[in-house]
Design a protein around this motif. Structure first.
Motif, PDB file in Angstrom:
ATOM      1  N   ARG A   1       0.805  -1.212   0.000  1.00 45.74           N
ATOM      2  CA  ARG A   1       0.000   0.000   0.000  1.00 45.74           C
ATOM      3  C   ARG A   1       0.845   1.273   0.000  1.00 45.74           C
ATOM      4  O   ARG A   1       0.375   2.339  -0.398  1.00 45.74           O
ATOM      5  CB  ARG A   1      -0.937   0.007   1.201  1.00 45.74           C
ATOM      6  CG  ARG A   1      -2.045   0.995   1.018  1.00 45.74           C
ATOM      7  CD  ARG A   1      -2.895   1.268   2.259  1.00 45.74           C
ATOM      8  NE  ARG A   1      -2.970   0.212   3.225  1.00 45.74           N
ATOM      9  CZ  ARG A   1      -4.113  -0.401   3.569  1.00 45.74           C
ATOM     10  NH1 ARG A   1      -5.235  -0.070   3.010  1.00 45.74           N
ATOM     11  NH2 ARG A   1      -4.112  -1.339   4.490  1.00 45.74           N
TER      12      ARG A   1
ATOM     13  N   LYS B   1       0.874   3.917  -2.783  1.00 40.95           N
ATOM     14  CA  LYS B   1      -0.131   5.004  -2.809  1.00 40.95           C
ATOM     15  C   LYS B   1      -1.107   5.003  -3.986  1.00 40.95           C
ATOM     16  O   LYS B   1      -2.285   5.218  -3.810  1.00 40.95           O
ATOM     17  CB  LYS B   1       0.517   6.398  -2.732  1.00 40.95           C
ATOM     18  CG  LYS B   1       1.310   6.632  -1.472  1.00 40.95           C
ATOM     19  CD  LYS B   1       0.416   6.857  -0.277  1.00 40.95           C
ATOM     20  CE  LYS B   1       1.155   7.279   0.991  1.00 40.95           C
ATOM     21  NZ  LYS B   1       2.198   6.364   1.442  1.00 40.95           N
TER      22      LYS B   1
ATOM     23  N   LYS C   1       9.687   3.100   4.802  1.00 36.52           N
ATOM     24  CA  LYS C   1      10.136   4.361   5.402  1.00 36.52           C
ATOM     25  C   LYS C   1      10.038   4.341   6.922  1.00 36.52           C
ATOM     26  O   LYS C   1      10.598   5.191   7.589  1.00 36.52           O
ATOM     27  CB  LYS C   1       9.351   5.537   4.818  1.00 36.52           C
ATOM     28  CG  LYS C   1       7.881   5.512   5.184  1.00 36.52           C
ATOM     29  CD  LYS C   1       7.187   6.804   4.806  1.00 36.52           C
ATOM     30  CE  LYS C   1       5.779   6.764   5.365  1.00 36.52           C
ATOM     31  NZ  LYS C   1       4.844   7.690   4.874  1.00 36.52           N
TER      32      LYS C   1
ATOM     33  N   PRO D   1      11.077   2.681  10.253  1.00 32.85           N
ATOM     34  CA  PRO D   1      12.060   1.727  10.808  1.00 32.85           C
ATOM     35  C   PRO D   1      11.426   0.705  11.739  1.00 32.85           C
ATOM     36  O   PRO D   1      12.007  -0.335  12.008  1.00 32.85           O
ATOM     37  CB  PRO D   1      13.037   2.624  11.578  1.00 32.85           C
ATOM     38  CG  PRO D   1      12.343   3.921  11.787  1.00 32.85           C
ATOM     39  CD  PRO D   1      11.349   4.072  10.668  1.00 32.85           C
ATOM     40  N   LYS D   2      10.195   0.992  12.241  1.00 33.85           N
ATOM     41  CA  LYS D   2       9.540   0.055  13.160  1.00 33.85           C
ATOM     42  C   LYS D   2       8.560  -0.877  12.440  1.00 33.85           C
ATOM     43  O   LYS D   2       7.838  -1.624  13.095  1.00 33.85           O
ATOM     44  CB  LYS D   2       8.790   0.838  14.241  1.00 33.85           C
ATOM     45  CG  LYS D   2       9.714   1.516  15.241  1.00 33.85           C
ATOM     46  CD  LYS D   2       8.891   2.091  16.371  1.00 33.85           C
ATOM     47  CE  LYS D   2       9.695   3.080  17.209  1.00 33.85           C
ATOM     48  NZ  LYS D   2       8.835   4.154  17.738  1.00 33.85           N
TER      49      LYS D   2
ATOM     50  N   PHE E   1      10.523  -5.655   9.014  1.00 35.66           N
ATOM     51  CA  PHE E   1      11.959  -5.724   9.293  1.00 35.66           C
ATOM     52  C   PHE E   1      12.328  -6.853  10.247  1.00 35.66           C
ATOM     53  O   PHE E   1      13.492  -7.189  10.366  1.00 35.66           O
ATOM     54  CB  PHE E   1      12.471  -4.380   9.835  1.00 35.66           C
ATOM     55  CG  PHE E   1      12.515  -3.288   8.790  1.00 35.66           C
ATOM     56  CD1 PHE E   1      13.174  -3.488   7.587  1.00 35.66           C
ATOM     57  CD2 PHE E   1      11.888  -2.069   9.016  1.00 35.66           C
ATOM     58  CE1 PHE E   1      13.210  -2.495   6.617  1.00 35.66           C
ATOM     59  CE2 PHE E   1      11.923  -1.059   8.048  1.00 35.66           C
ATOM     60  CZ  PHE E   1      12.583  -1.276   6.846  1.00 35.66           C
TER      61      PHE E   1
ATOM     62  N   GLY F   1      17.392  -4.728   5.556  1.00 31.02           N
ATOM     63  CA  GLY F   1      16.393  -3.674   5.638  1.00 31.02           C
ATOM     64  C   GLY F   1      16.918  -2.374   5.048  1.00 31.02           C
ATOM     65  O   GLY F   1      18.096  -2.036   5.204  1.00 31.02           O
ATOM     66  N   ILE F   2      16.048  -1.684   4.354  1.00 29.41           N
ATOM     67  CA  ILE F   2      16.394  -0.363   3.836  1.00 29.41           C
ATOM     68  C   ILE F   2      15.309   0.605   4.325  1.00 29.41           C
ATOM     69  O   ILE F   2      14.146   0.474   3.947  1.00 29.41           O
ATOM     70  CB  ILE F   2      16.433  -0.354   2.294  1.00 29.41           C
ATOM     71  CG1 ILE F   2      17.444  -1.395   1.787  1.00 29.41           C
ATOM     72  CG2 ILE F   2      16.754   1.049   1.764  1.00 29.41           C
ATOM     73  CD1 ILE F   2      17.374  -1.653   0.292  1.00 29.41           C
ATOM     74  N   VAL F   3      15.704   1.533   5.202  1.00 20.58           N
ATOM     75  CA  VAL F   3      14.744   2.526   5.672  1.00 20.58           C
ATOM     76  C   VAL F   3      14.832   3.718   4.734  1.00 20.58           C
ATOM     77  O   VAL F   3      15.815   4.454   4.740  1.00 20.58           O
ATOM     78  CB  VAL F   3      15.040   2.952   7.124  1.00 20.58           C
ATOM     79  CG1 VAL F   3      14.054   4.030   7.567  1.00 20.58           C
ATOM     80  CG2 VAL F   3      14.969   1.754   8.058  1.00 20.58           C
TER      81      VAL F   3
ATOM     82  N   ILE G   1      14.231   5.697  -3.476  1.00 17.42           N
ATOM     83  CA  ILE G   1      15.248   4.645  -3.550  1.00 17.42           C
ATOM     84  C   ILE G   1      15.021   3.678  -4.715  1.00 17.42           C
ATOM     85  O   ILE G   1      15.982   3.207  -5.326  1.00 17.42           O
ATOM     86  CB  ILE G   1      15.349   3.891  -2.197  1.00 17.42           C
ATOM     87  CG1 ILE G   1      16.615   3.037  -2.120  1.00 17.42           C
ATOM     88  CG2 ILE G   1      14.167   2.999  -1.941  1.00 17.42           C
ATOM     89  CD1 ILE G   1      17.819   3.766  -1.677  1.00 17.42           C
TER      90      ILE G   1
END
Ligand SMILES: Cc1cc2nc3c(=O)[nH]c(=O)nc-3n(C[C@H](O)[C@H](O)[C@H](O)COP(=O)(O)OP(=O)(O)OC[C@H]3O[C@@H](n4cnc5c(N)ncnc54)[C@H](O)[C@@H]3O)c2cc1C
Ligand SMILES: Nc1ncnc2c1ncn2[C@@H]1O[C@H](COP(=O)(O)O)[C@@H](O)[C@H]1O
Lengths: 263, 326
Positions: free
Chosen positions: B214, B217, B292, B294-295, B299, B305-307, B313
């Motif tokens: 999702r 967007k 986007k 981190p929580k 993850f 992981g890529i925040v 990106i």
């Protein structure tokens, strides 16, 4: 066809940075956006589609504080005829069972053919309230419904199982269905639409209107109690890739070659 | 004797994985309370399933009836009401699956048993139990206790929360219990099974899957992710909301109500990691998550992981890999 829809206003947490508040029993809700529970937006849309097809009324119910009026008004703007809010200090701290109990008592006072709820609420995720209401009203229910065909005095419902399998069941009316996402495309509500229903009265029902004792609702009427909240343990967790986007891209490239066999 | 009872879940002649998980957790709990483990098995012509379950528990309680050929919440409620009323298990454990979600809440309410749904942790505590549930889409864990006093409790257990562990066999006996069902009419009737139309795509065969959630967007941004998939020789997949919104066909959906996939590499982009999604992809070789937040729960199943903002990106990764491949 007279339809009742139960809806809940929930915080949008998927996109938000959430933290546990000082009490340790709740999240810090300041700054969070709230909206109609995702599953309920499909339930209300389905009710309105049925009303458009077969006539009758759609009445929405929500147990919650005054803020819930916002979600009830959204449903009115979508095309519901009436909105009723269950509110009483005695309802505080209720779990899925206690919530269902209060809702069931309110719904008992209203003639209906069909009750729709969401399959689950985004916040507590009990997946429980719908089926318990049906049990208390002694009517049949079908959960996780992604297609409805109304027939004479009965409904044919597709129930979603695992792995893309569905089960088709038939239930006699009156019945309760818990609605799954994707069953329809919830209509868009404009600000104008909301404004049009801004003045519409939302009736409030309290404990004394519901033929229930204080100990039957809220925390004292609940099965379970929240002790404390904590962040899920990260376990091994992911190795976080840091650096410039190009460096991250380089790393992804290596993983894909190494582990994914990318040519 | 204290009894813990699990309700076996089966469909089309096969036991479902959650049954084995319930057995493992149920056995551990029954040992903790020095009790015994029973498996309730309802169906028609399911003696072979009873045999398969036999040595995994102290007993299999077998209820066979033609009316139990297909799962139905109403017949299940009637049979289990009788069984639980007679045997008074301290704990009844049911899968938090399409089946368990359908009958457990009504059954518990009918029997006035306290119920905790979708548990990922269960501990015995003197004469009660404490559980852990996840709330807010898996972002927060909640330690929960039962408020009403037993002596009997009920839980539904998240599929995949407890692993199946092979243990030394138990004596195991199969006890046939007469069915309490009569020809009395049912208000709900099973008609048939149907397979959801999935279209052409087959995401289960791909070595590399690029799954979008999702976080994307809107539909207009899907091609951006498709380009990445094409660049790296991967196939496009997605989470449920993307299918609900009709941005991608049902055949692309990964998760309990979609496909279970085990590619060599799974890249999850803008997917939070709700358990229904994770159940379908956690068996992947290597999981890379881009989110986007981190929580985000994703993850905790990912290896990498890529925040980051996916819109920034994803194009960079695509361009860079294009360049490196030359
Ligand atoms: C019975 C049942 C069966 C279900 N079956 C399935 C199933 O098979 N498969 C499935 O997927 N779900 C299934 N679900 C739904 C599931 O519960 C979740 O609602 C769903 O998985 C959420 O999808 P999502 O992660 O894409 O969306 P969300 O939970 O909304 O997450 C979106 C994520 O995108 C991130 N994000 C947003 N913007 C950006 C950005 N610009 N850059 C980077 N990240 C961003 C956010 O931080 C968030 O983590 C089922 C539910 C039920 C009740
Ligand atoms: N406070 C509430 N008011 C009205 N309906 C509710 C409330 N809580 C839950 N529901 C309904 O029950 C469904 C399932 O919620 P839950 O059992 O909490 O996961 C929701 O989608 C709503 O339709």
């Amino acid at each position: 066809m007279n339809i009742i829809v139960c809806i809940k206003r929930v915080p949008d947490t998927a996109d938000a940075d959430i933290s546990i508040d000082k009490s340790g029993k709740d999240i810090d809700k300041s700054g969070l956006a709230f909206d109609l529970n995702e599953w309920d937006s499909y339930a209300i849309e389905e009710a309105i589609l049925l009303k458009e097809k077969f006539g009758g009324t759609v009445t929405v119910y929500s147990l919650g504080g005054e803020d819930s009026n916002e979600s009830l008004r959204k449903c009115l703007a979508m095309g519901a005829d009436d909105a009723i809010r269950l509110s009483d200090p005695a309802f505080a701290g209720g779990d899925g069972y206690a919530t269902a109990r209060a809702l069931a008592e309110a719904l008992r006072q209203k003639p209906f053919d069909l009750i729709l709820t969401g399959t689950q609420a985004e916040d507590d995720g009990f997946g429980q309230v719908g089926a318990v209401i049906a049990e208390m009203l002694s009517i049949p229910h079908v959960s996780i419904v992604n297609r409805i065909e109304v027939q004479e005095k009965k409904v044919k419902a597709h129930r979603e199982l695992e792995g893309g399998l569905e089960e088709v069941v038939e239930v006699d009316l009156p019945a309760l269905l818990t609605i799954q996402t994707g069953i329809n495309e919830p209509r868009y509500v404009s600000i104008m639409g909301i404004r049009k229903v801004a003045k519409k009265e939302i009736k409030v029902l309290g404990l004394s209107d519901l033929n229930l004792k204080p100990e039957e609702v809220g925390l004292s009427g609940s099965d379970i109690q929240l002790e404390n909240l904590f962040l899920p343990p990260v376990g091994e967790g992911a190795e976080m890739m840091e650096g410039k986007p190009e460096e991250i891209a380089q790393k992804v490239f290596e993983i894909l070659k190494d582990k994914g066999g990318m040519a | 004797m204290k009894e813990i009872m699990i309700v076996a879940e089966h469909r089309r002649g096969e036991l479902r994985d959650v049954t084995w998980e319930l057995i493992s957790k149920g056995r551990q709990l029954s040992e903790a309370i020095q009790g015994e483990l029973s498996v309730a098995l309802l169906g028609k012509g399911v003696t072979s399933l009873a045999e398969a379950l036999k040595f995994k528990a102290n007993r299999v309680l077998l209820i066979e009836d033609d009316r139990l050929e297909y799962y139905n919440s109403e017949t299940y409620e009637r049979v289990l009401t009788q069984l639980i009323t007679e045997r008074k298990p301290v704990l009844t454990m049911i899968g938090h699956t399409a089946t368990g979600m359908d009958f457990a809440p009504g059954l518990a309410a009918h029997l006035k048993l306290p119920l905790a749904t979708d548990c990922i942790g269960i501990d015995a505590k003197e004469d009660t139990f404490s559980v852990i549930r996840q709330i807010y889409g898996g972002k927060i864990n909640a330690a929960v206790s039962f408020l009403k006093k037993g002596p009997s409790y009920m839980v539904t257990v998240r599929a995949g929360a407890f692993p199946f562990v092979e243990k030394e066999p138990l004596p195991g006996e199969v006890i046939s219990i007469p069915s309490p069902l009569t020809d009395e009419g049912l208000a709900r009737r099973f008609l048939q099974y149907v397979e959801a139309a999935t279209g052409e795509v087959d995401i289960t065969q791909a070595d590399i899957l690029v799954a979008v959630g999702r976080g994307i967007k809107d539909a207009d941004s899907i091609p951006m992710v498709k380009e990445l998939a094409d660049t790296i020789g991967g196939v496009l997949a997605c989470s449920r909301p993307v299918v609900d919104k009709k941005w991608l066909p049902k055949g692309c959906q990964v998760g309990t109500s979609g496909k279970t996939v085990k590619p060599k590499v799974y890249i999850a982009i803008g997917i939070s990691g709700a358990f229904q999604h994770v159940a379908g992809m956690k068996g992947s070789g290597t999981i890379i998550a881009i989110n986007k937040d981190p929580k985000a729960p994703i993850f905790s199943v990912a290896q990498y992981g890529i925040v980051a903002d996916l819109f920034k990106i994803v194009p960079v990764i695509k361009d860079k890999i294009k360049e490196l491949k030359k």
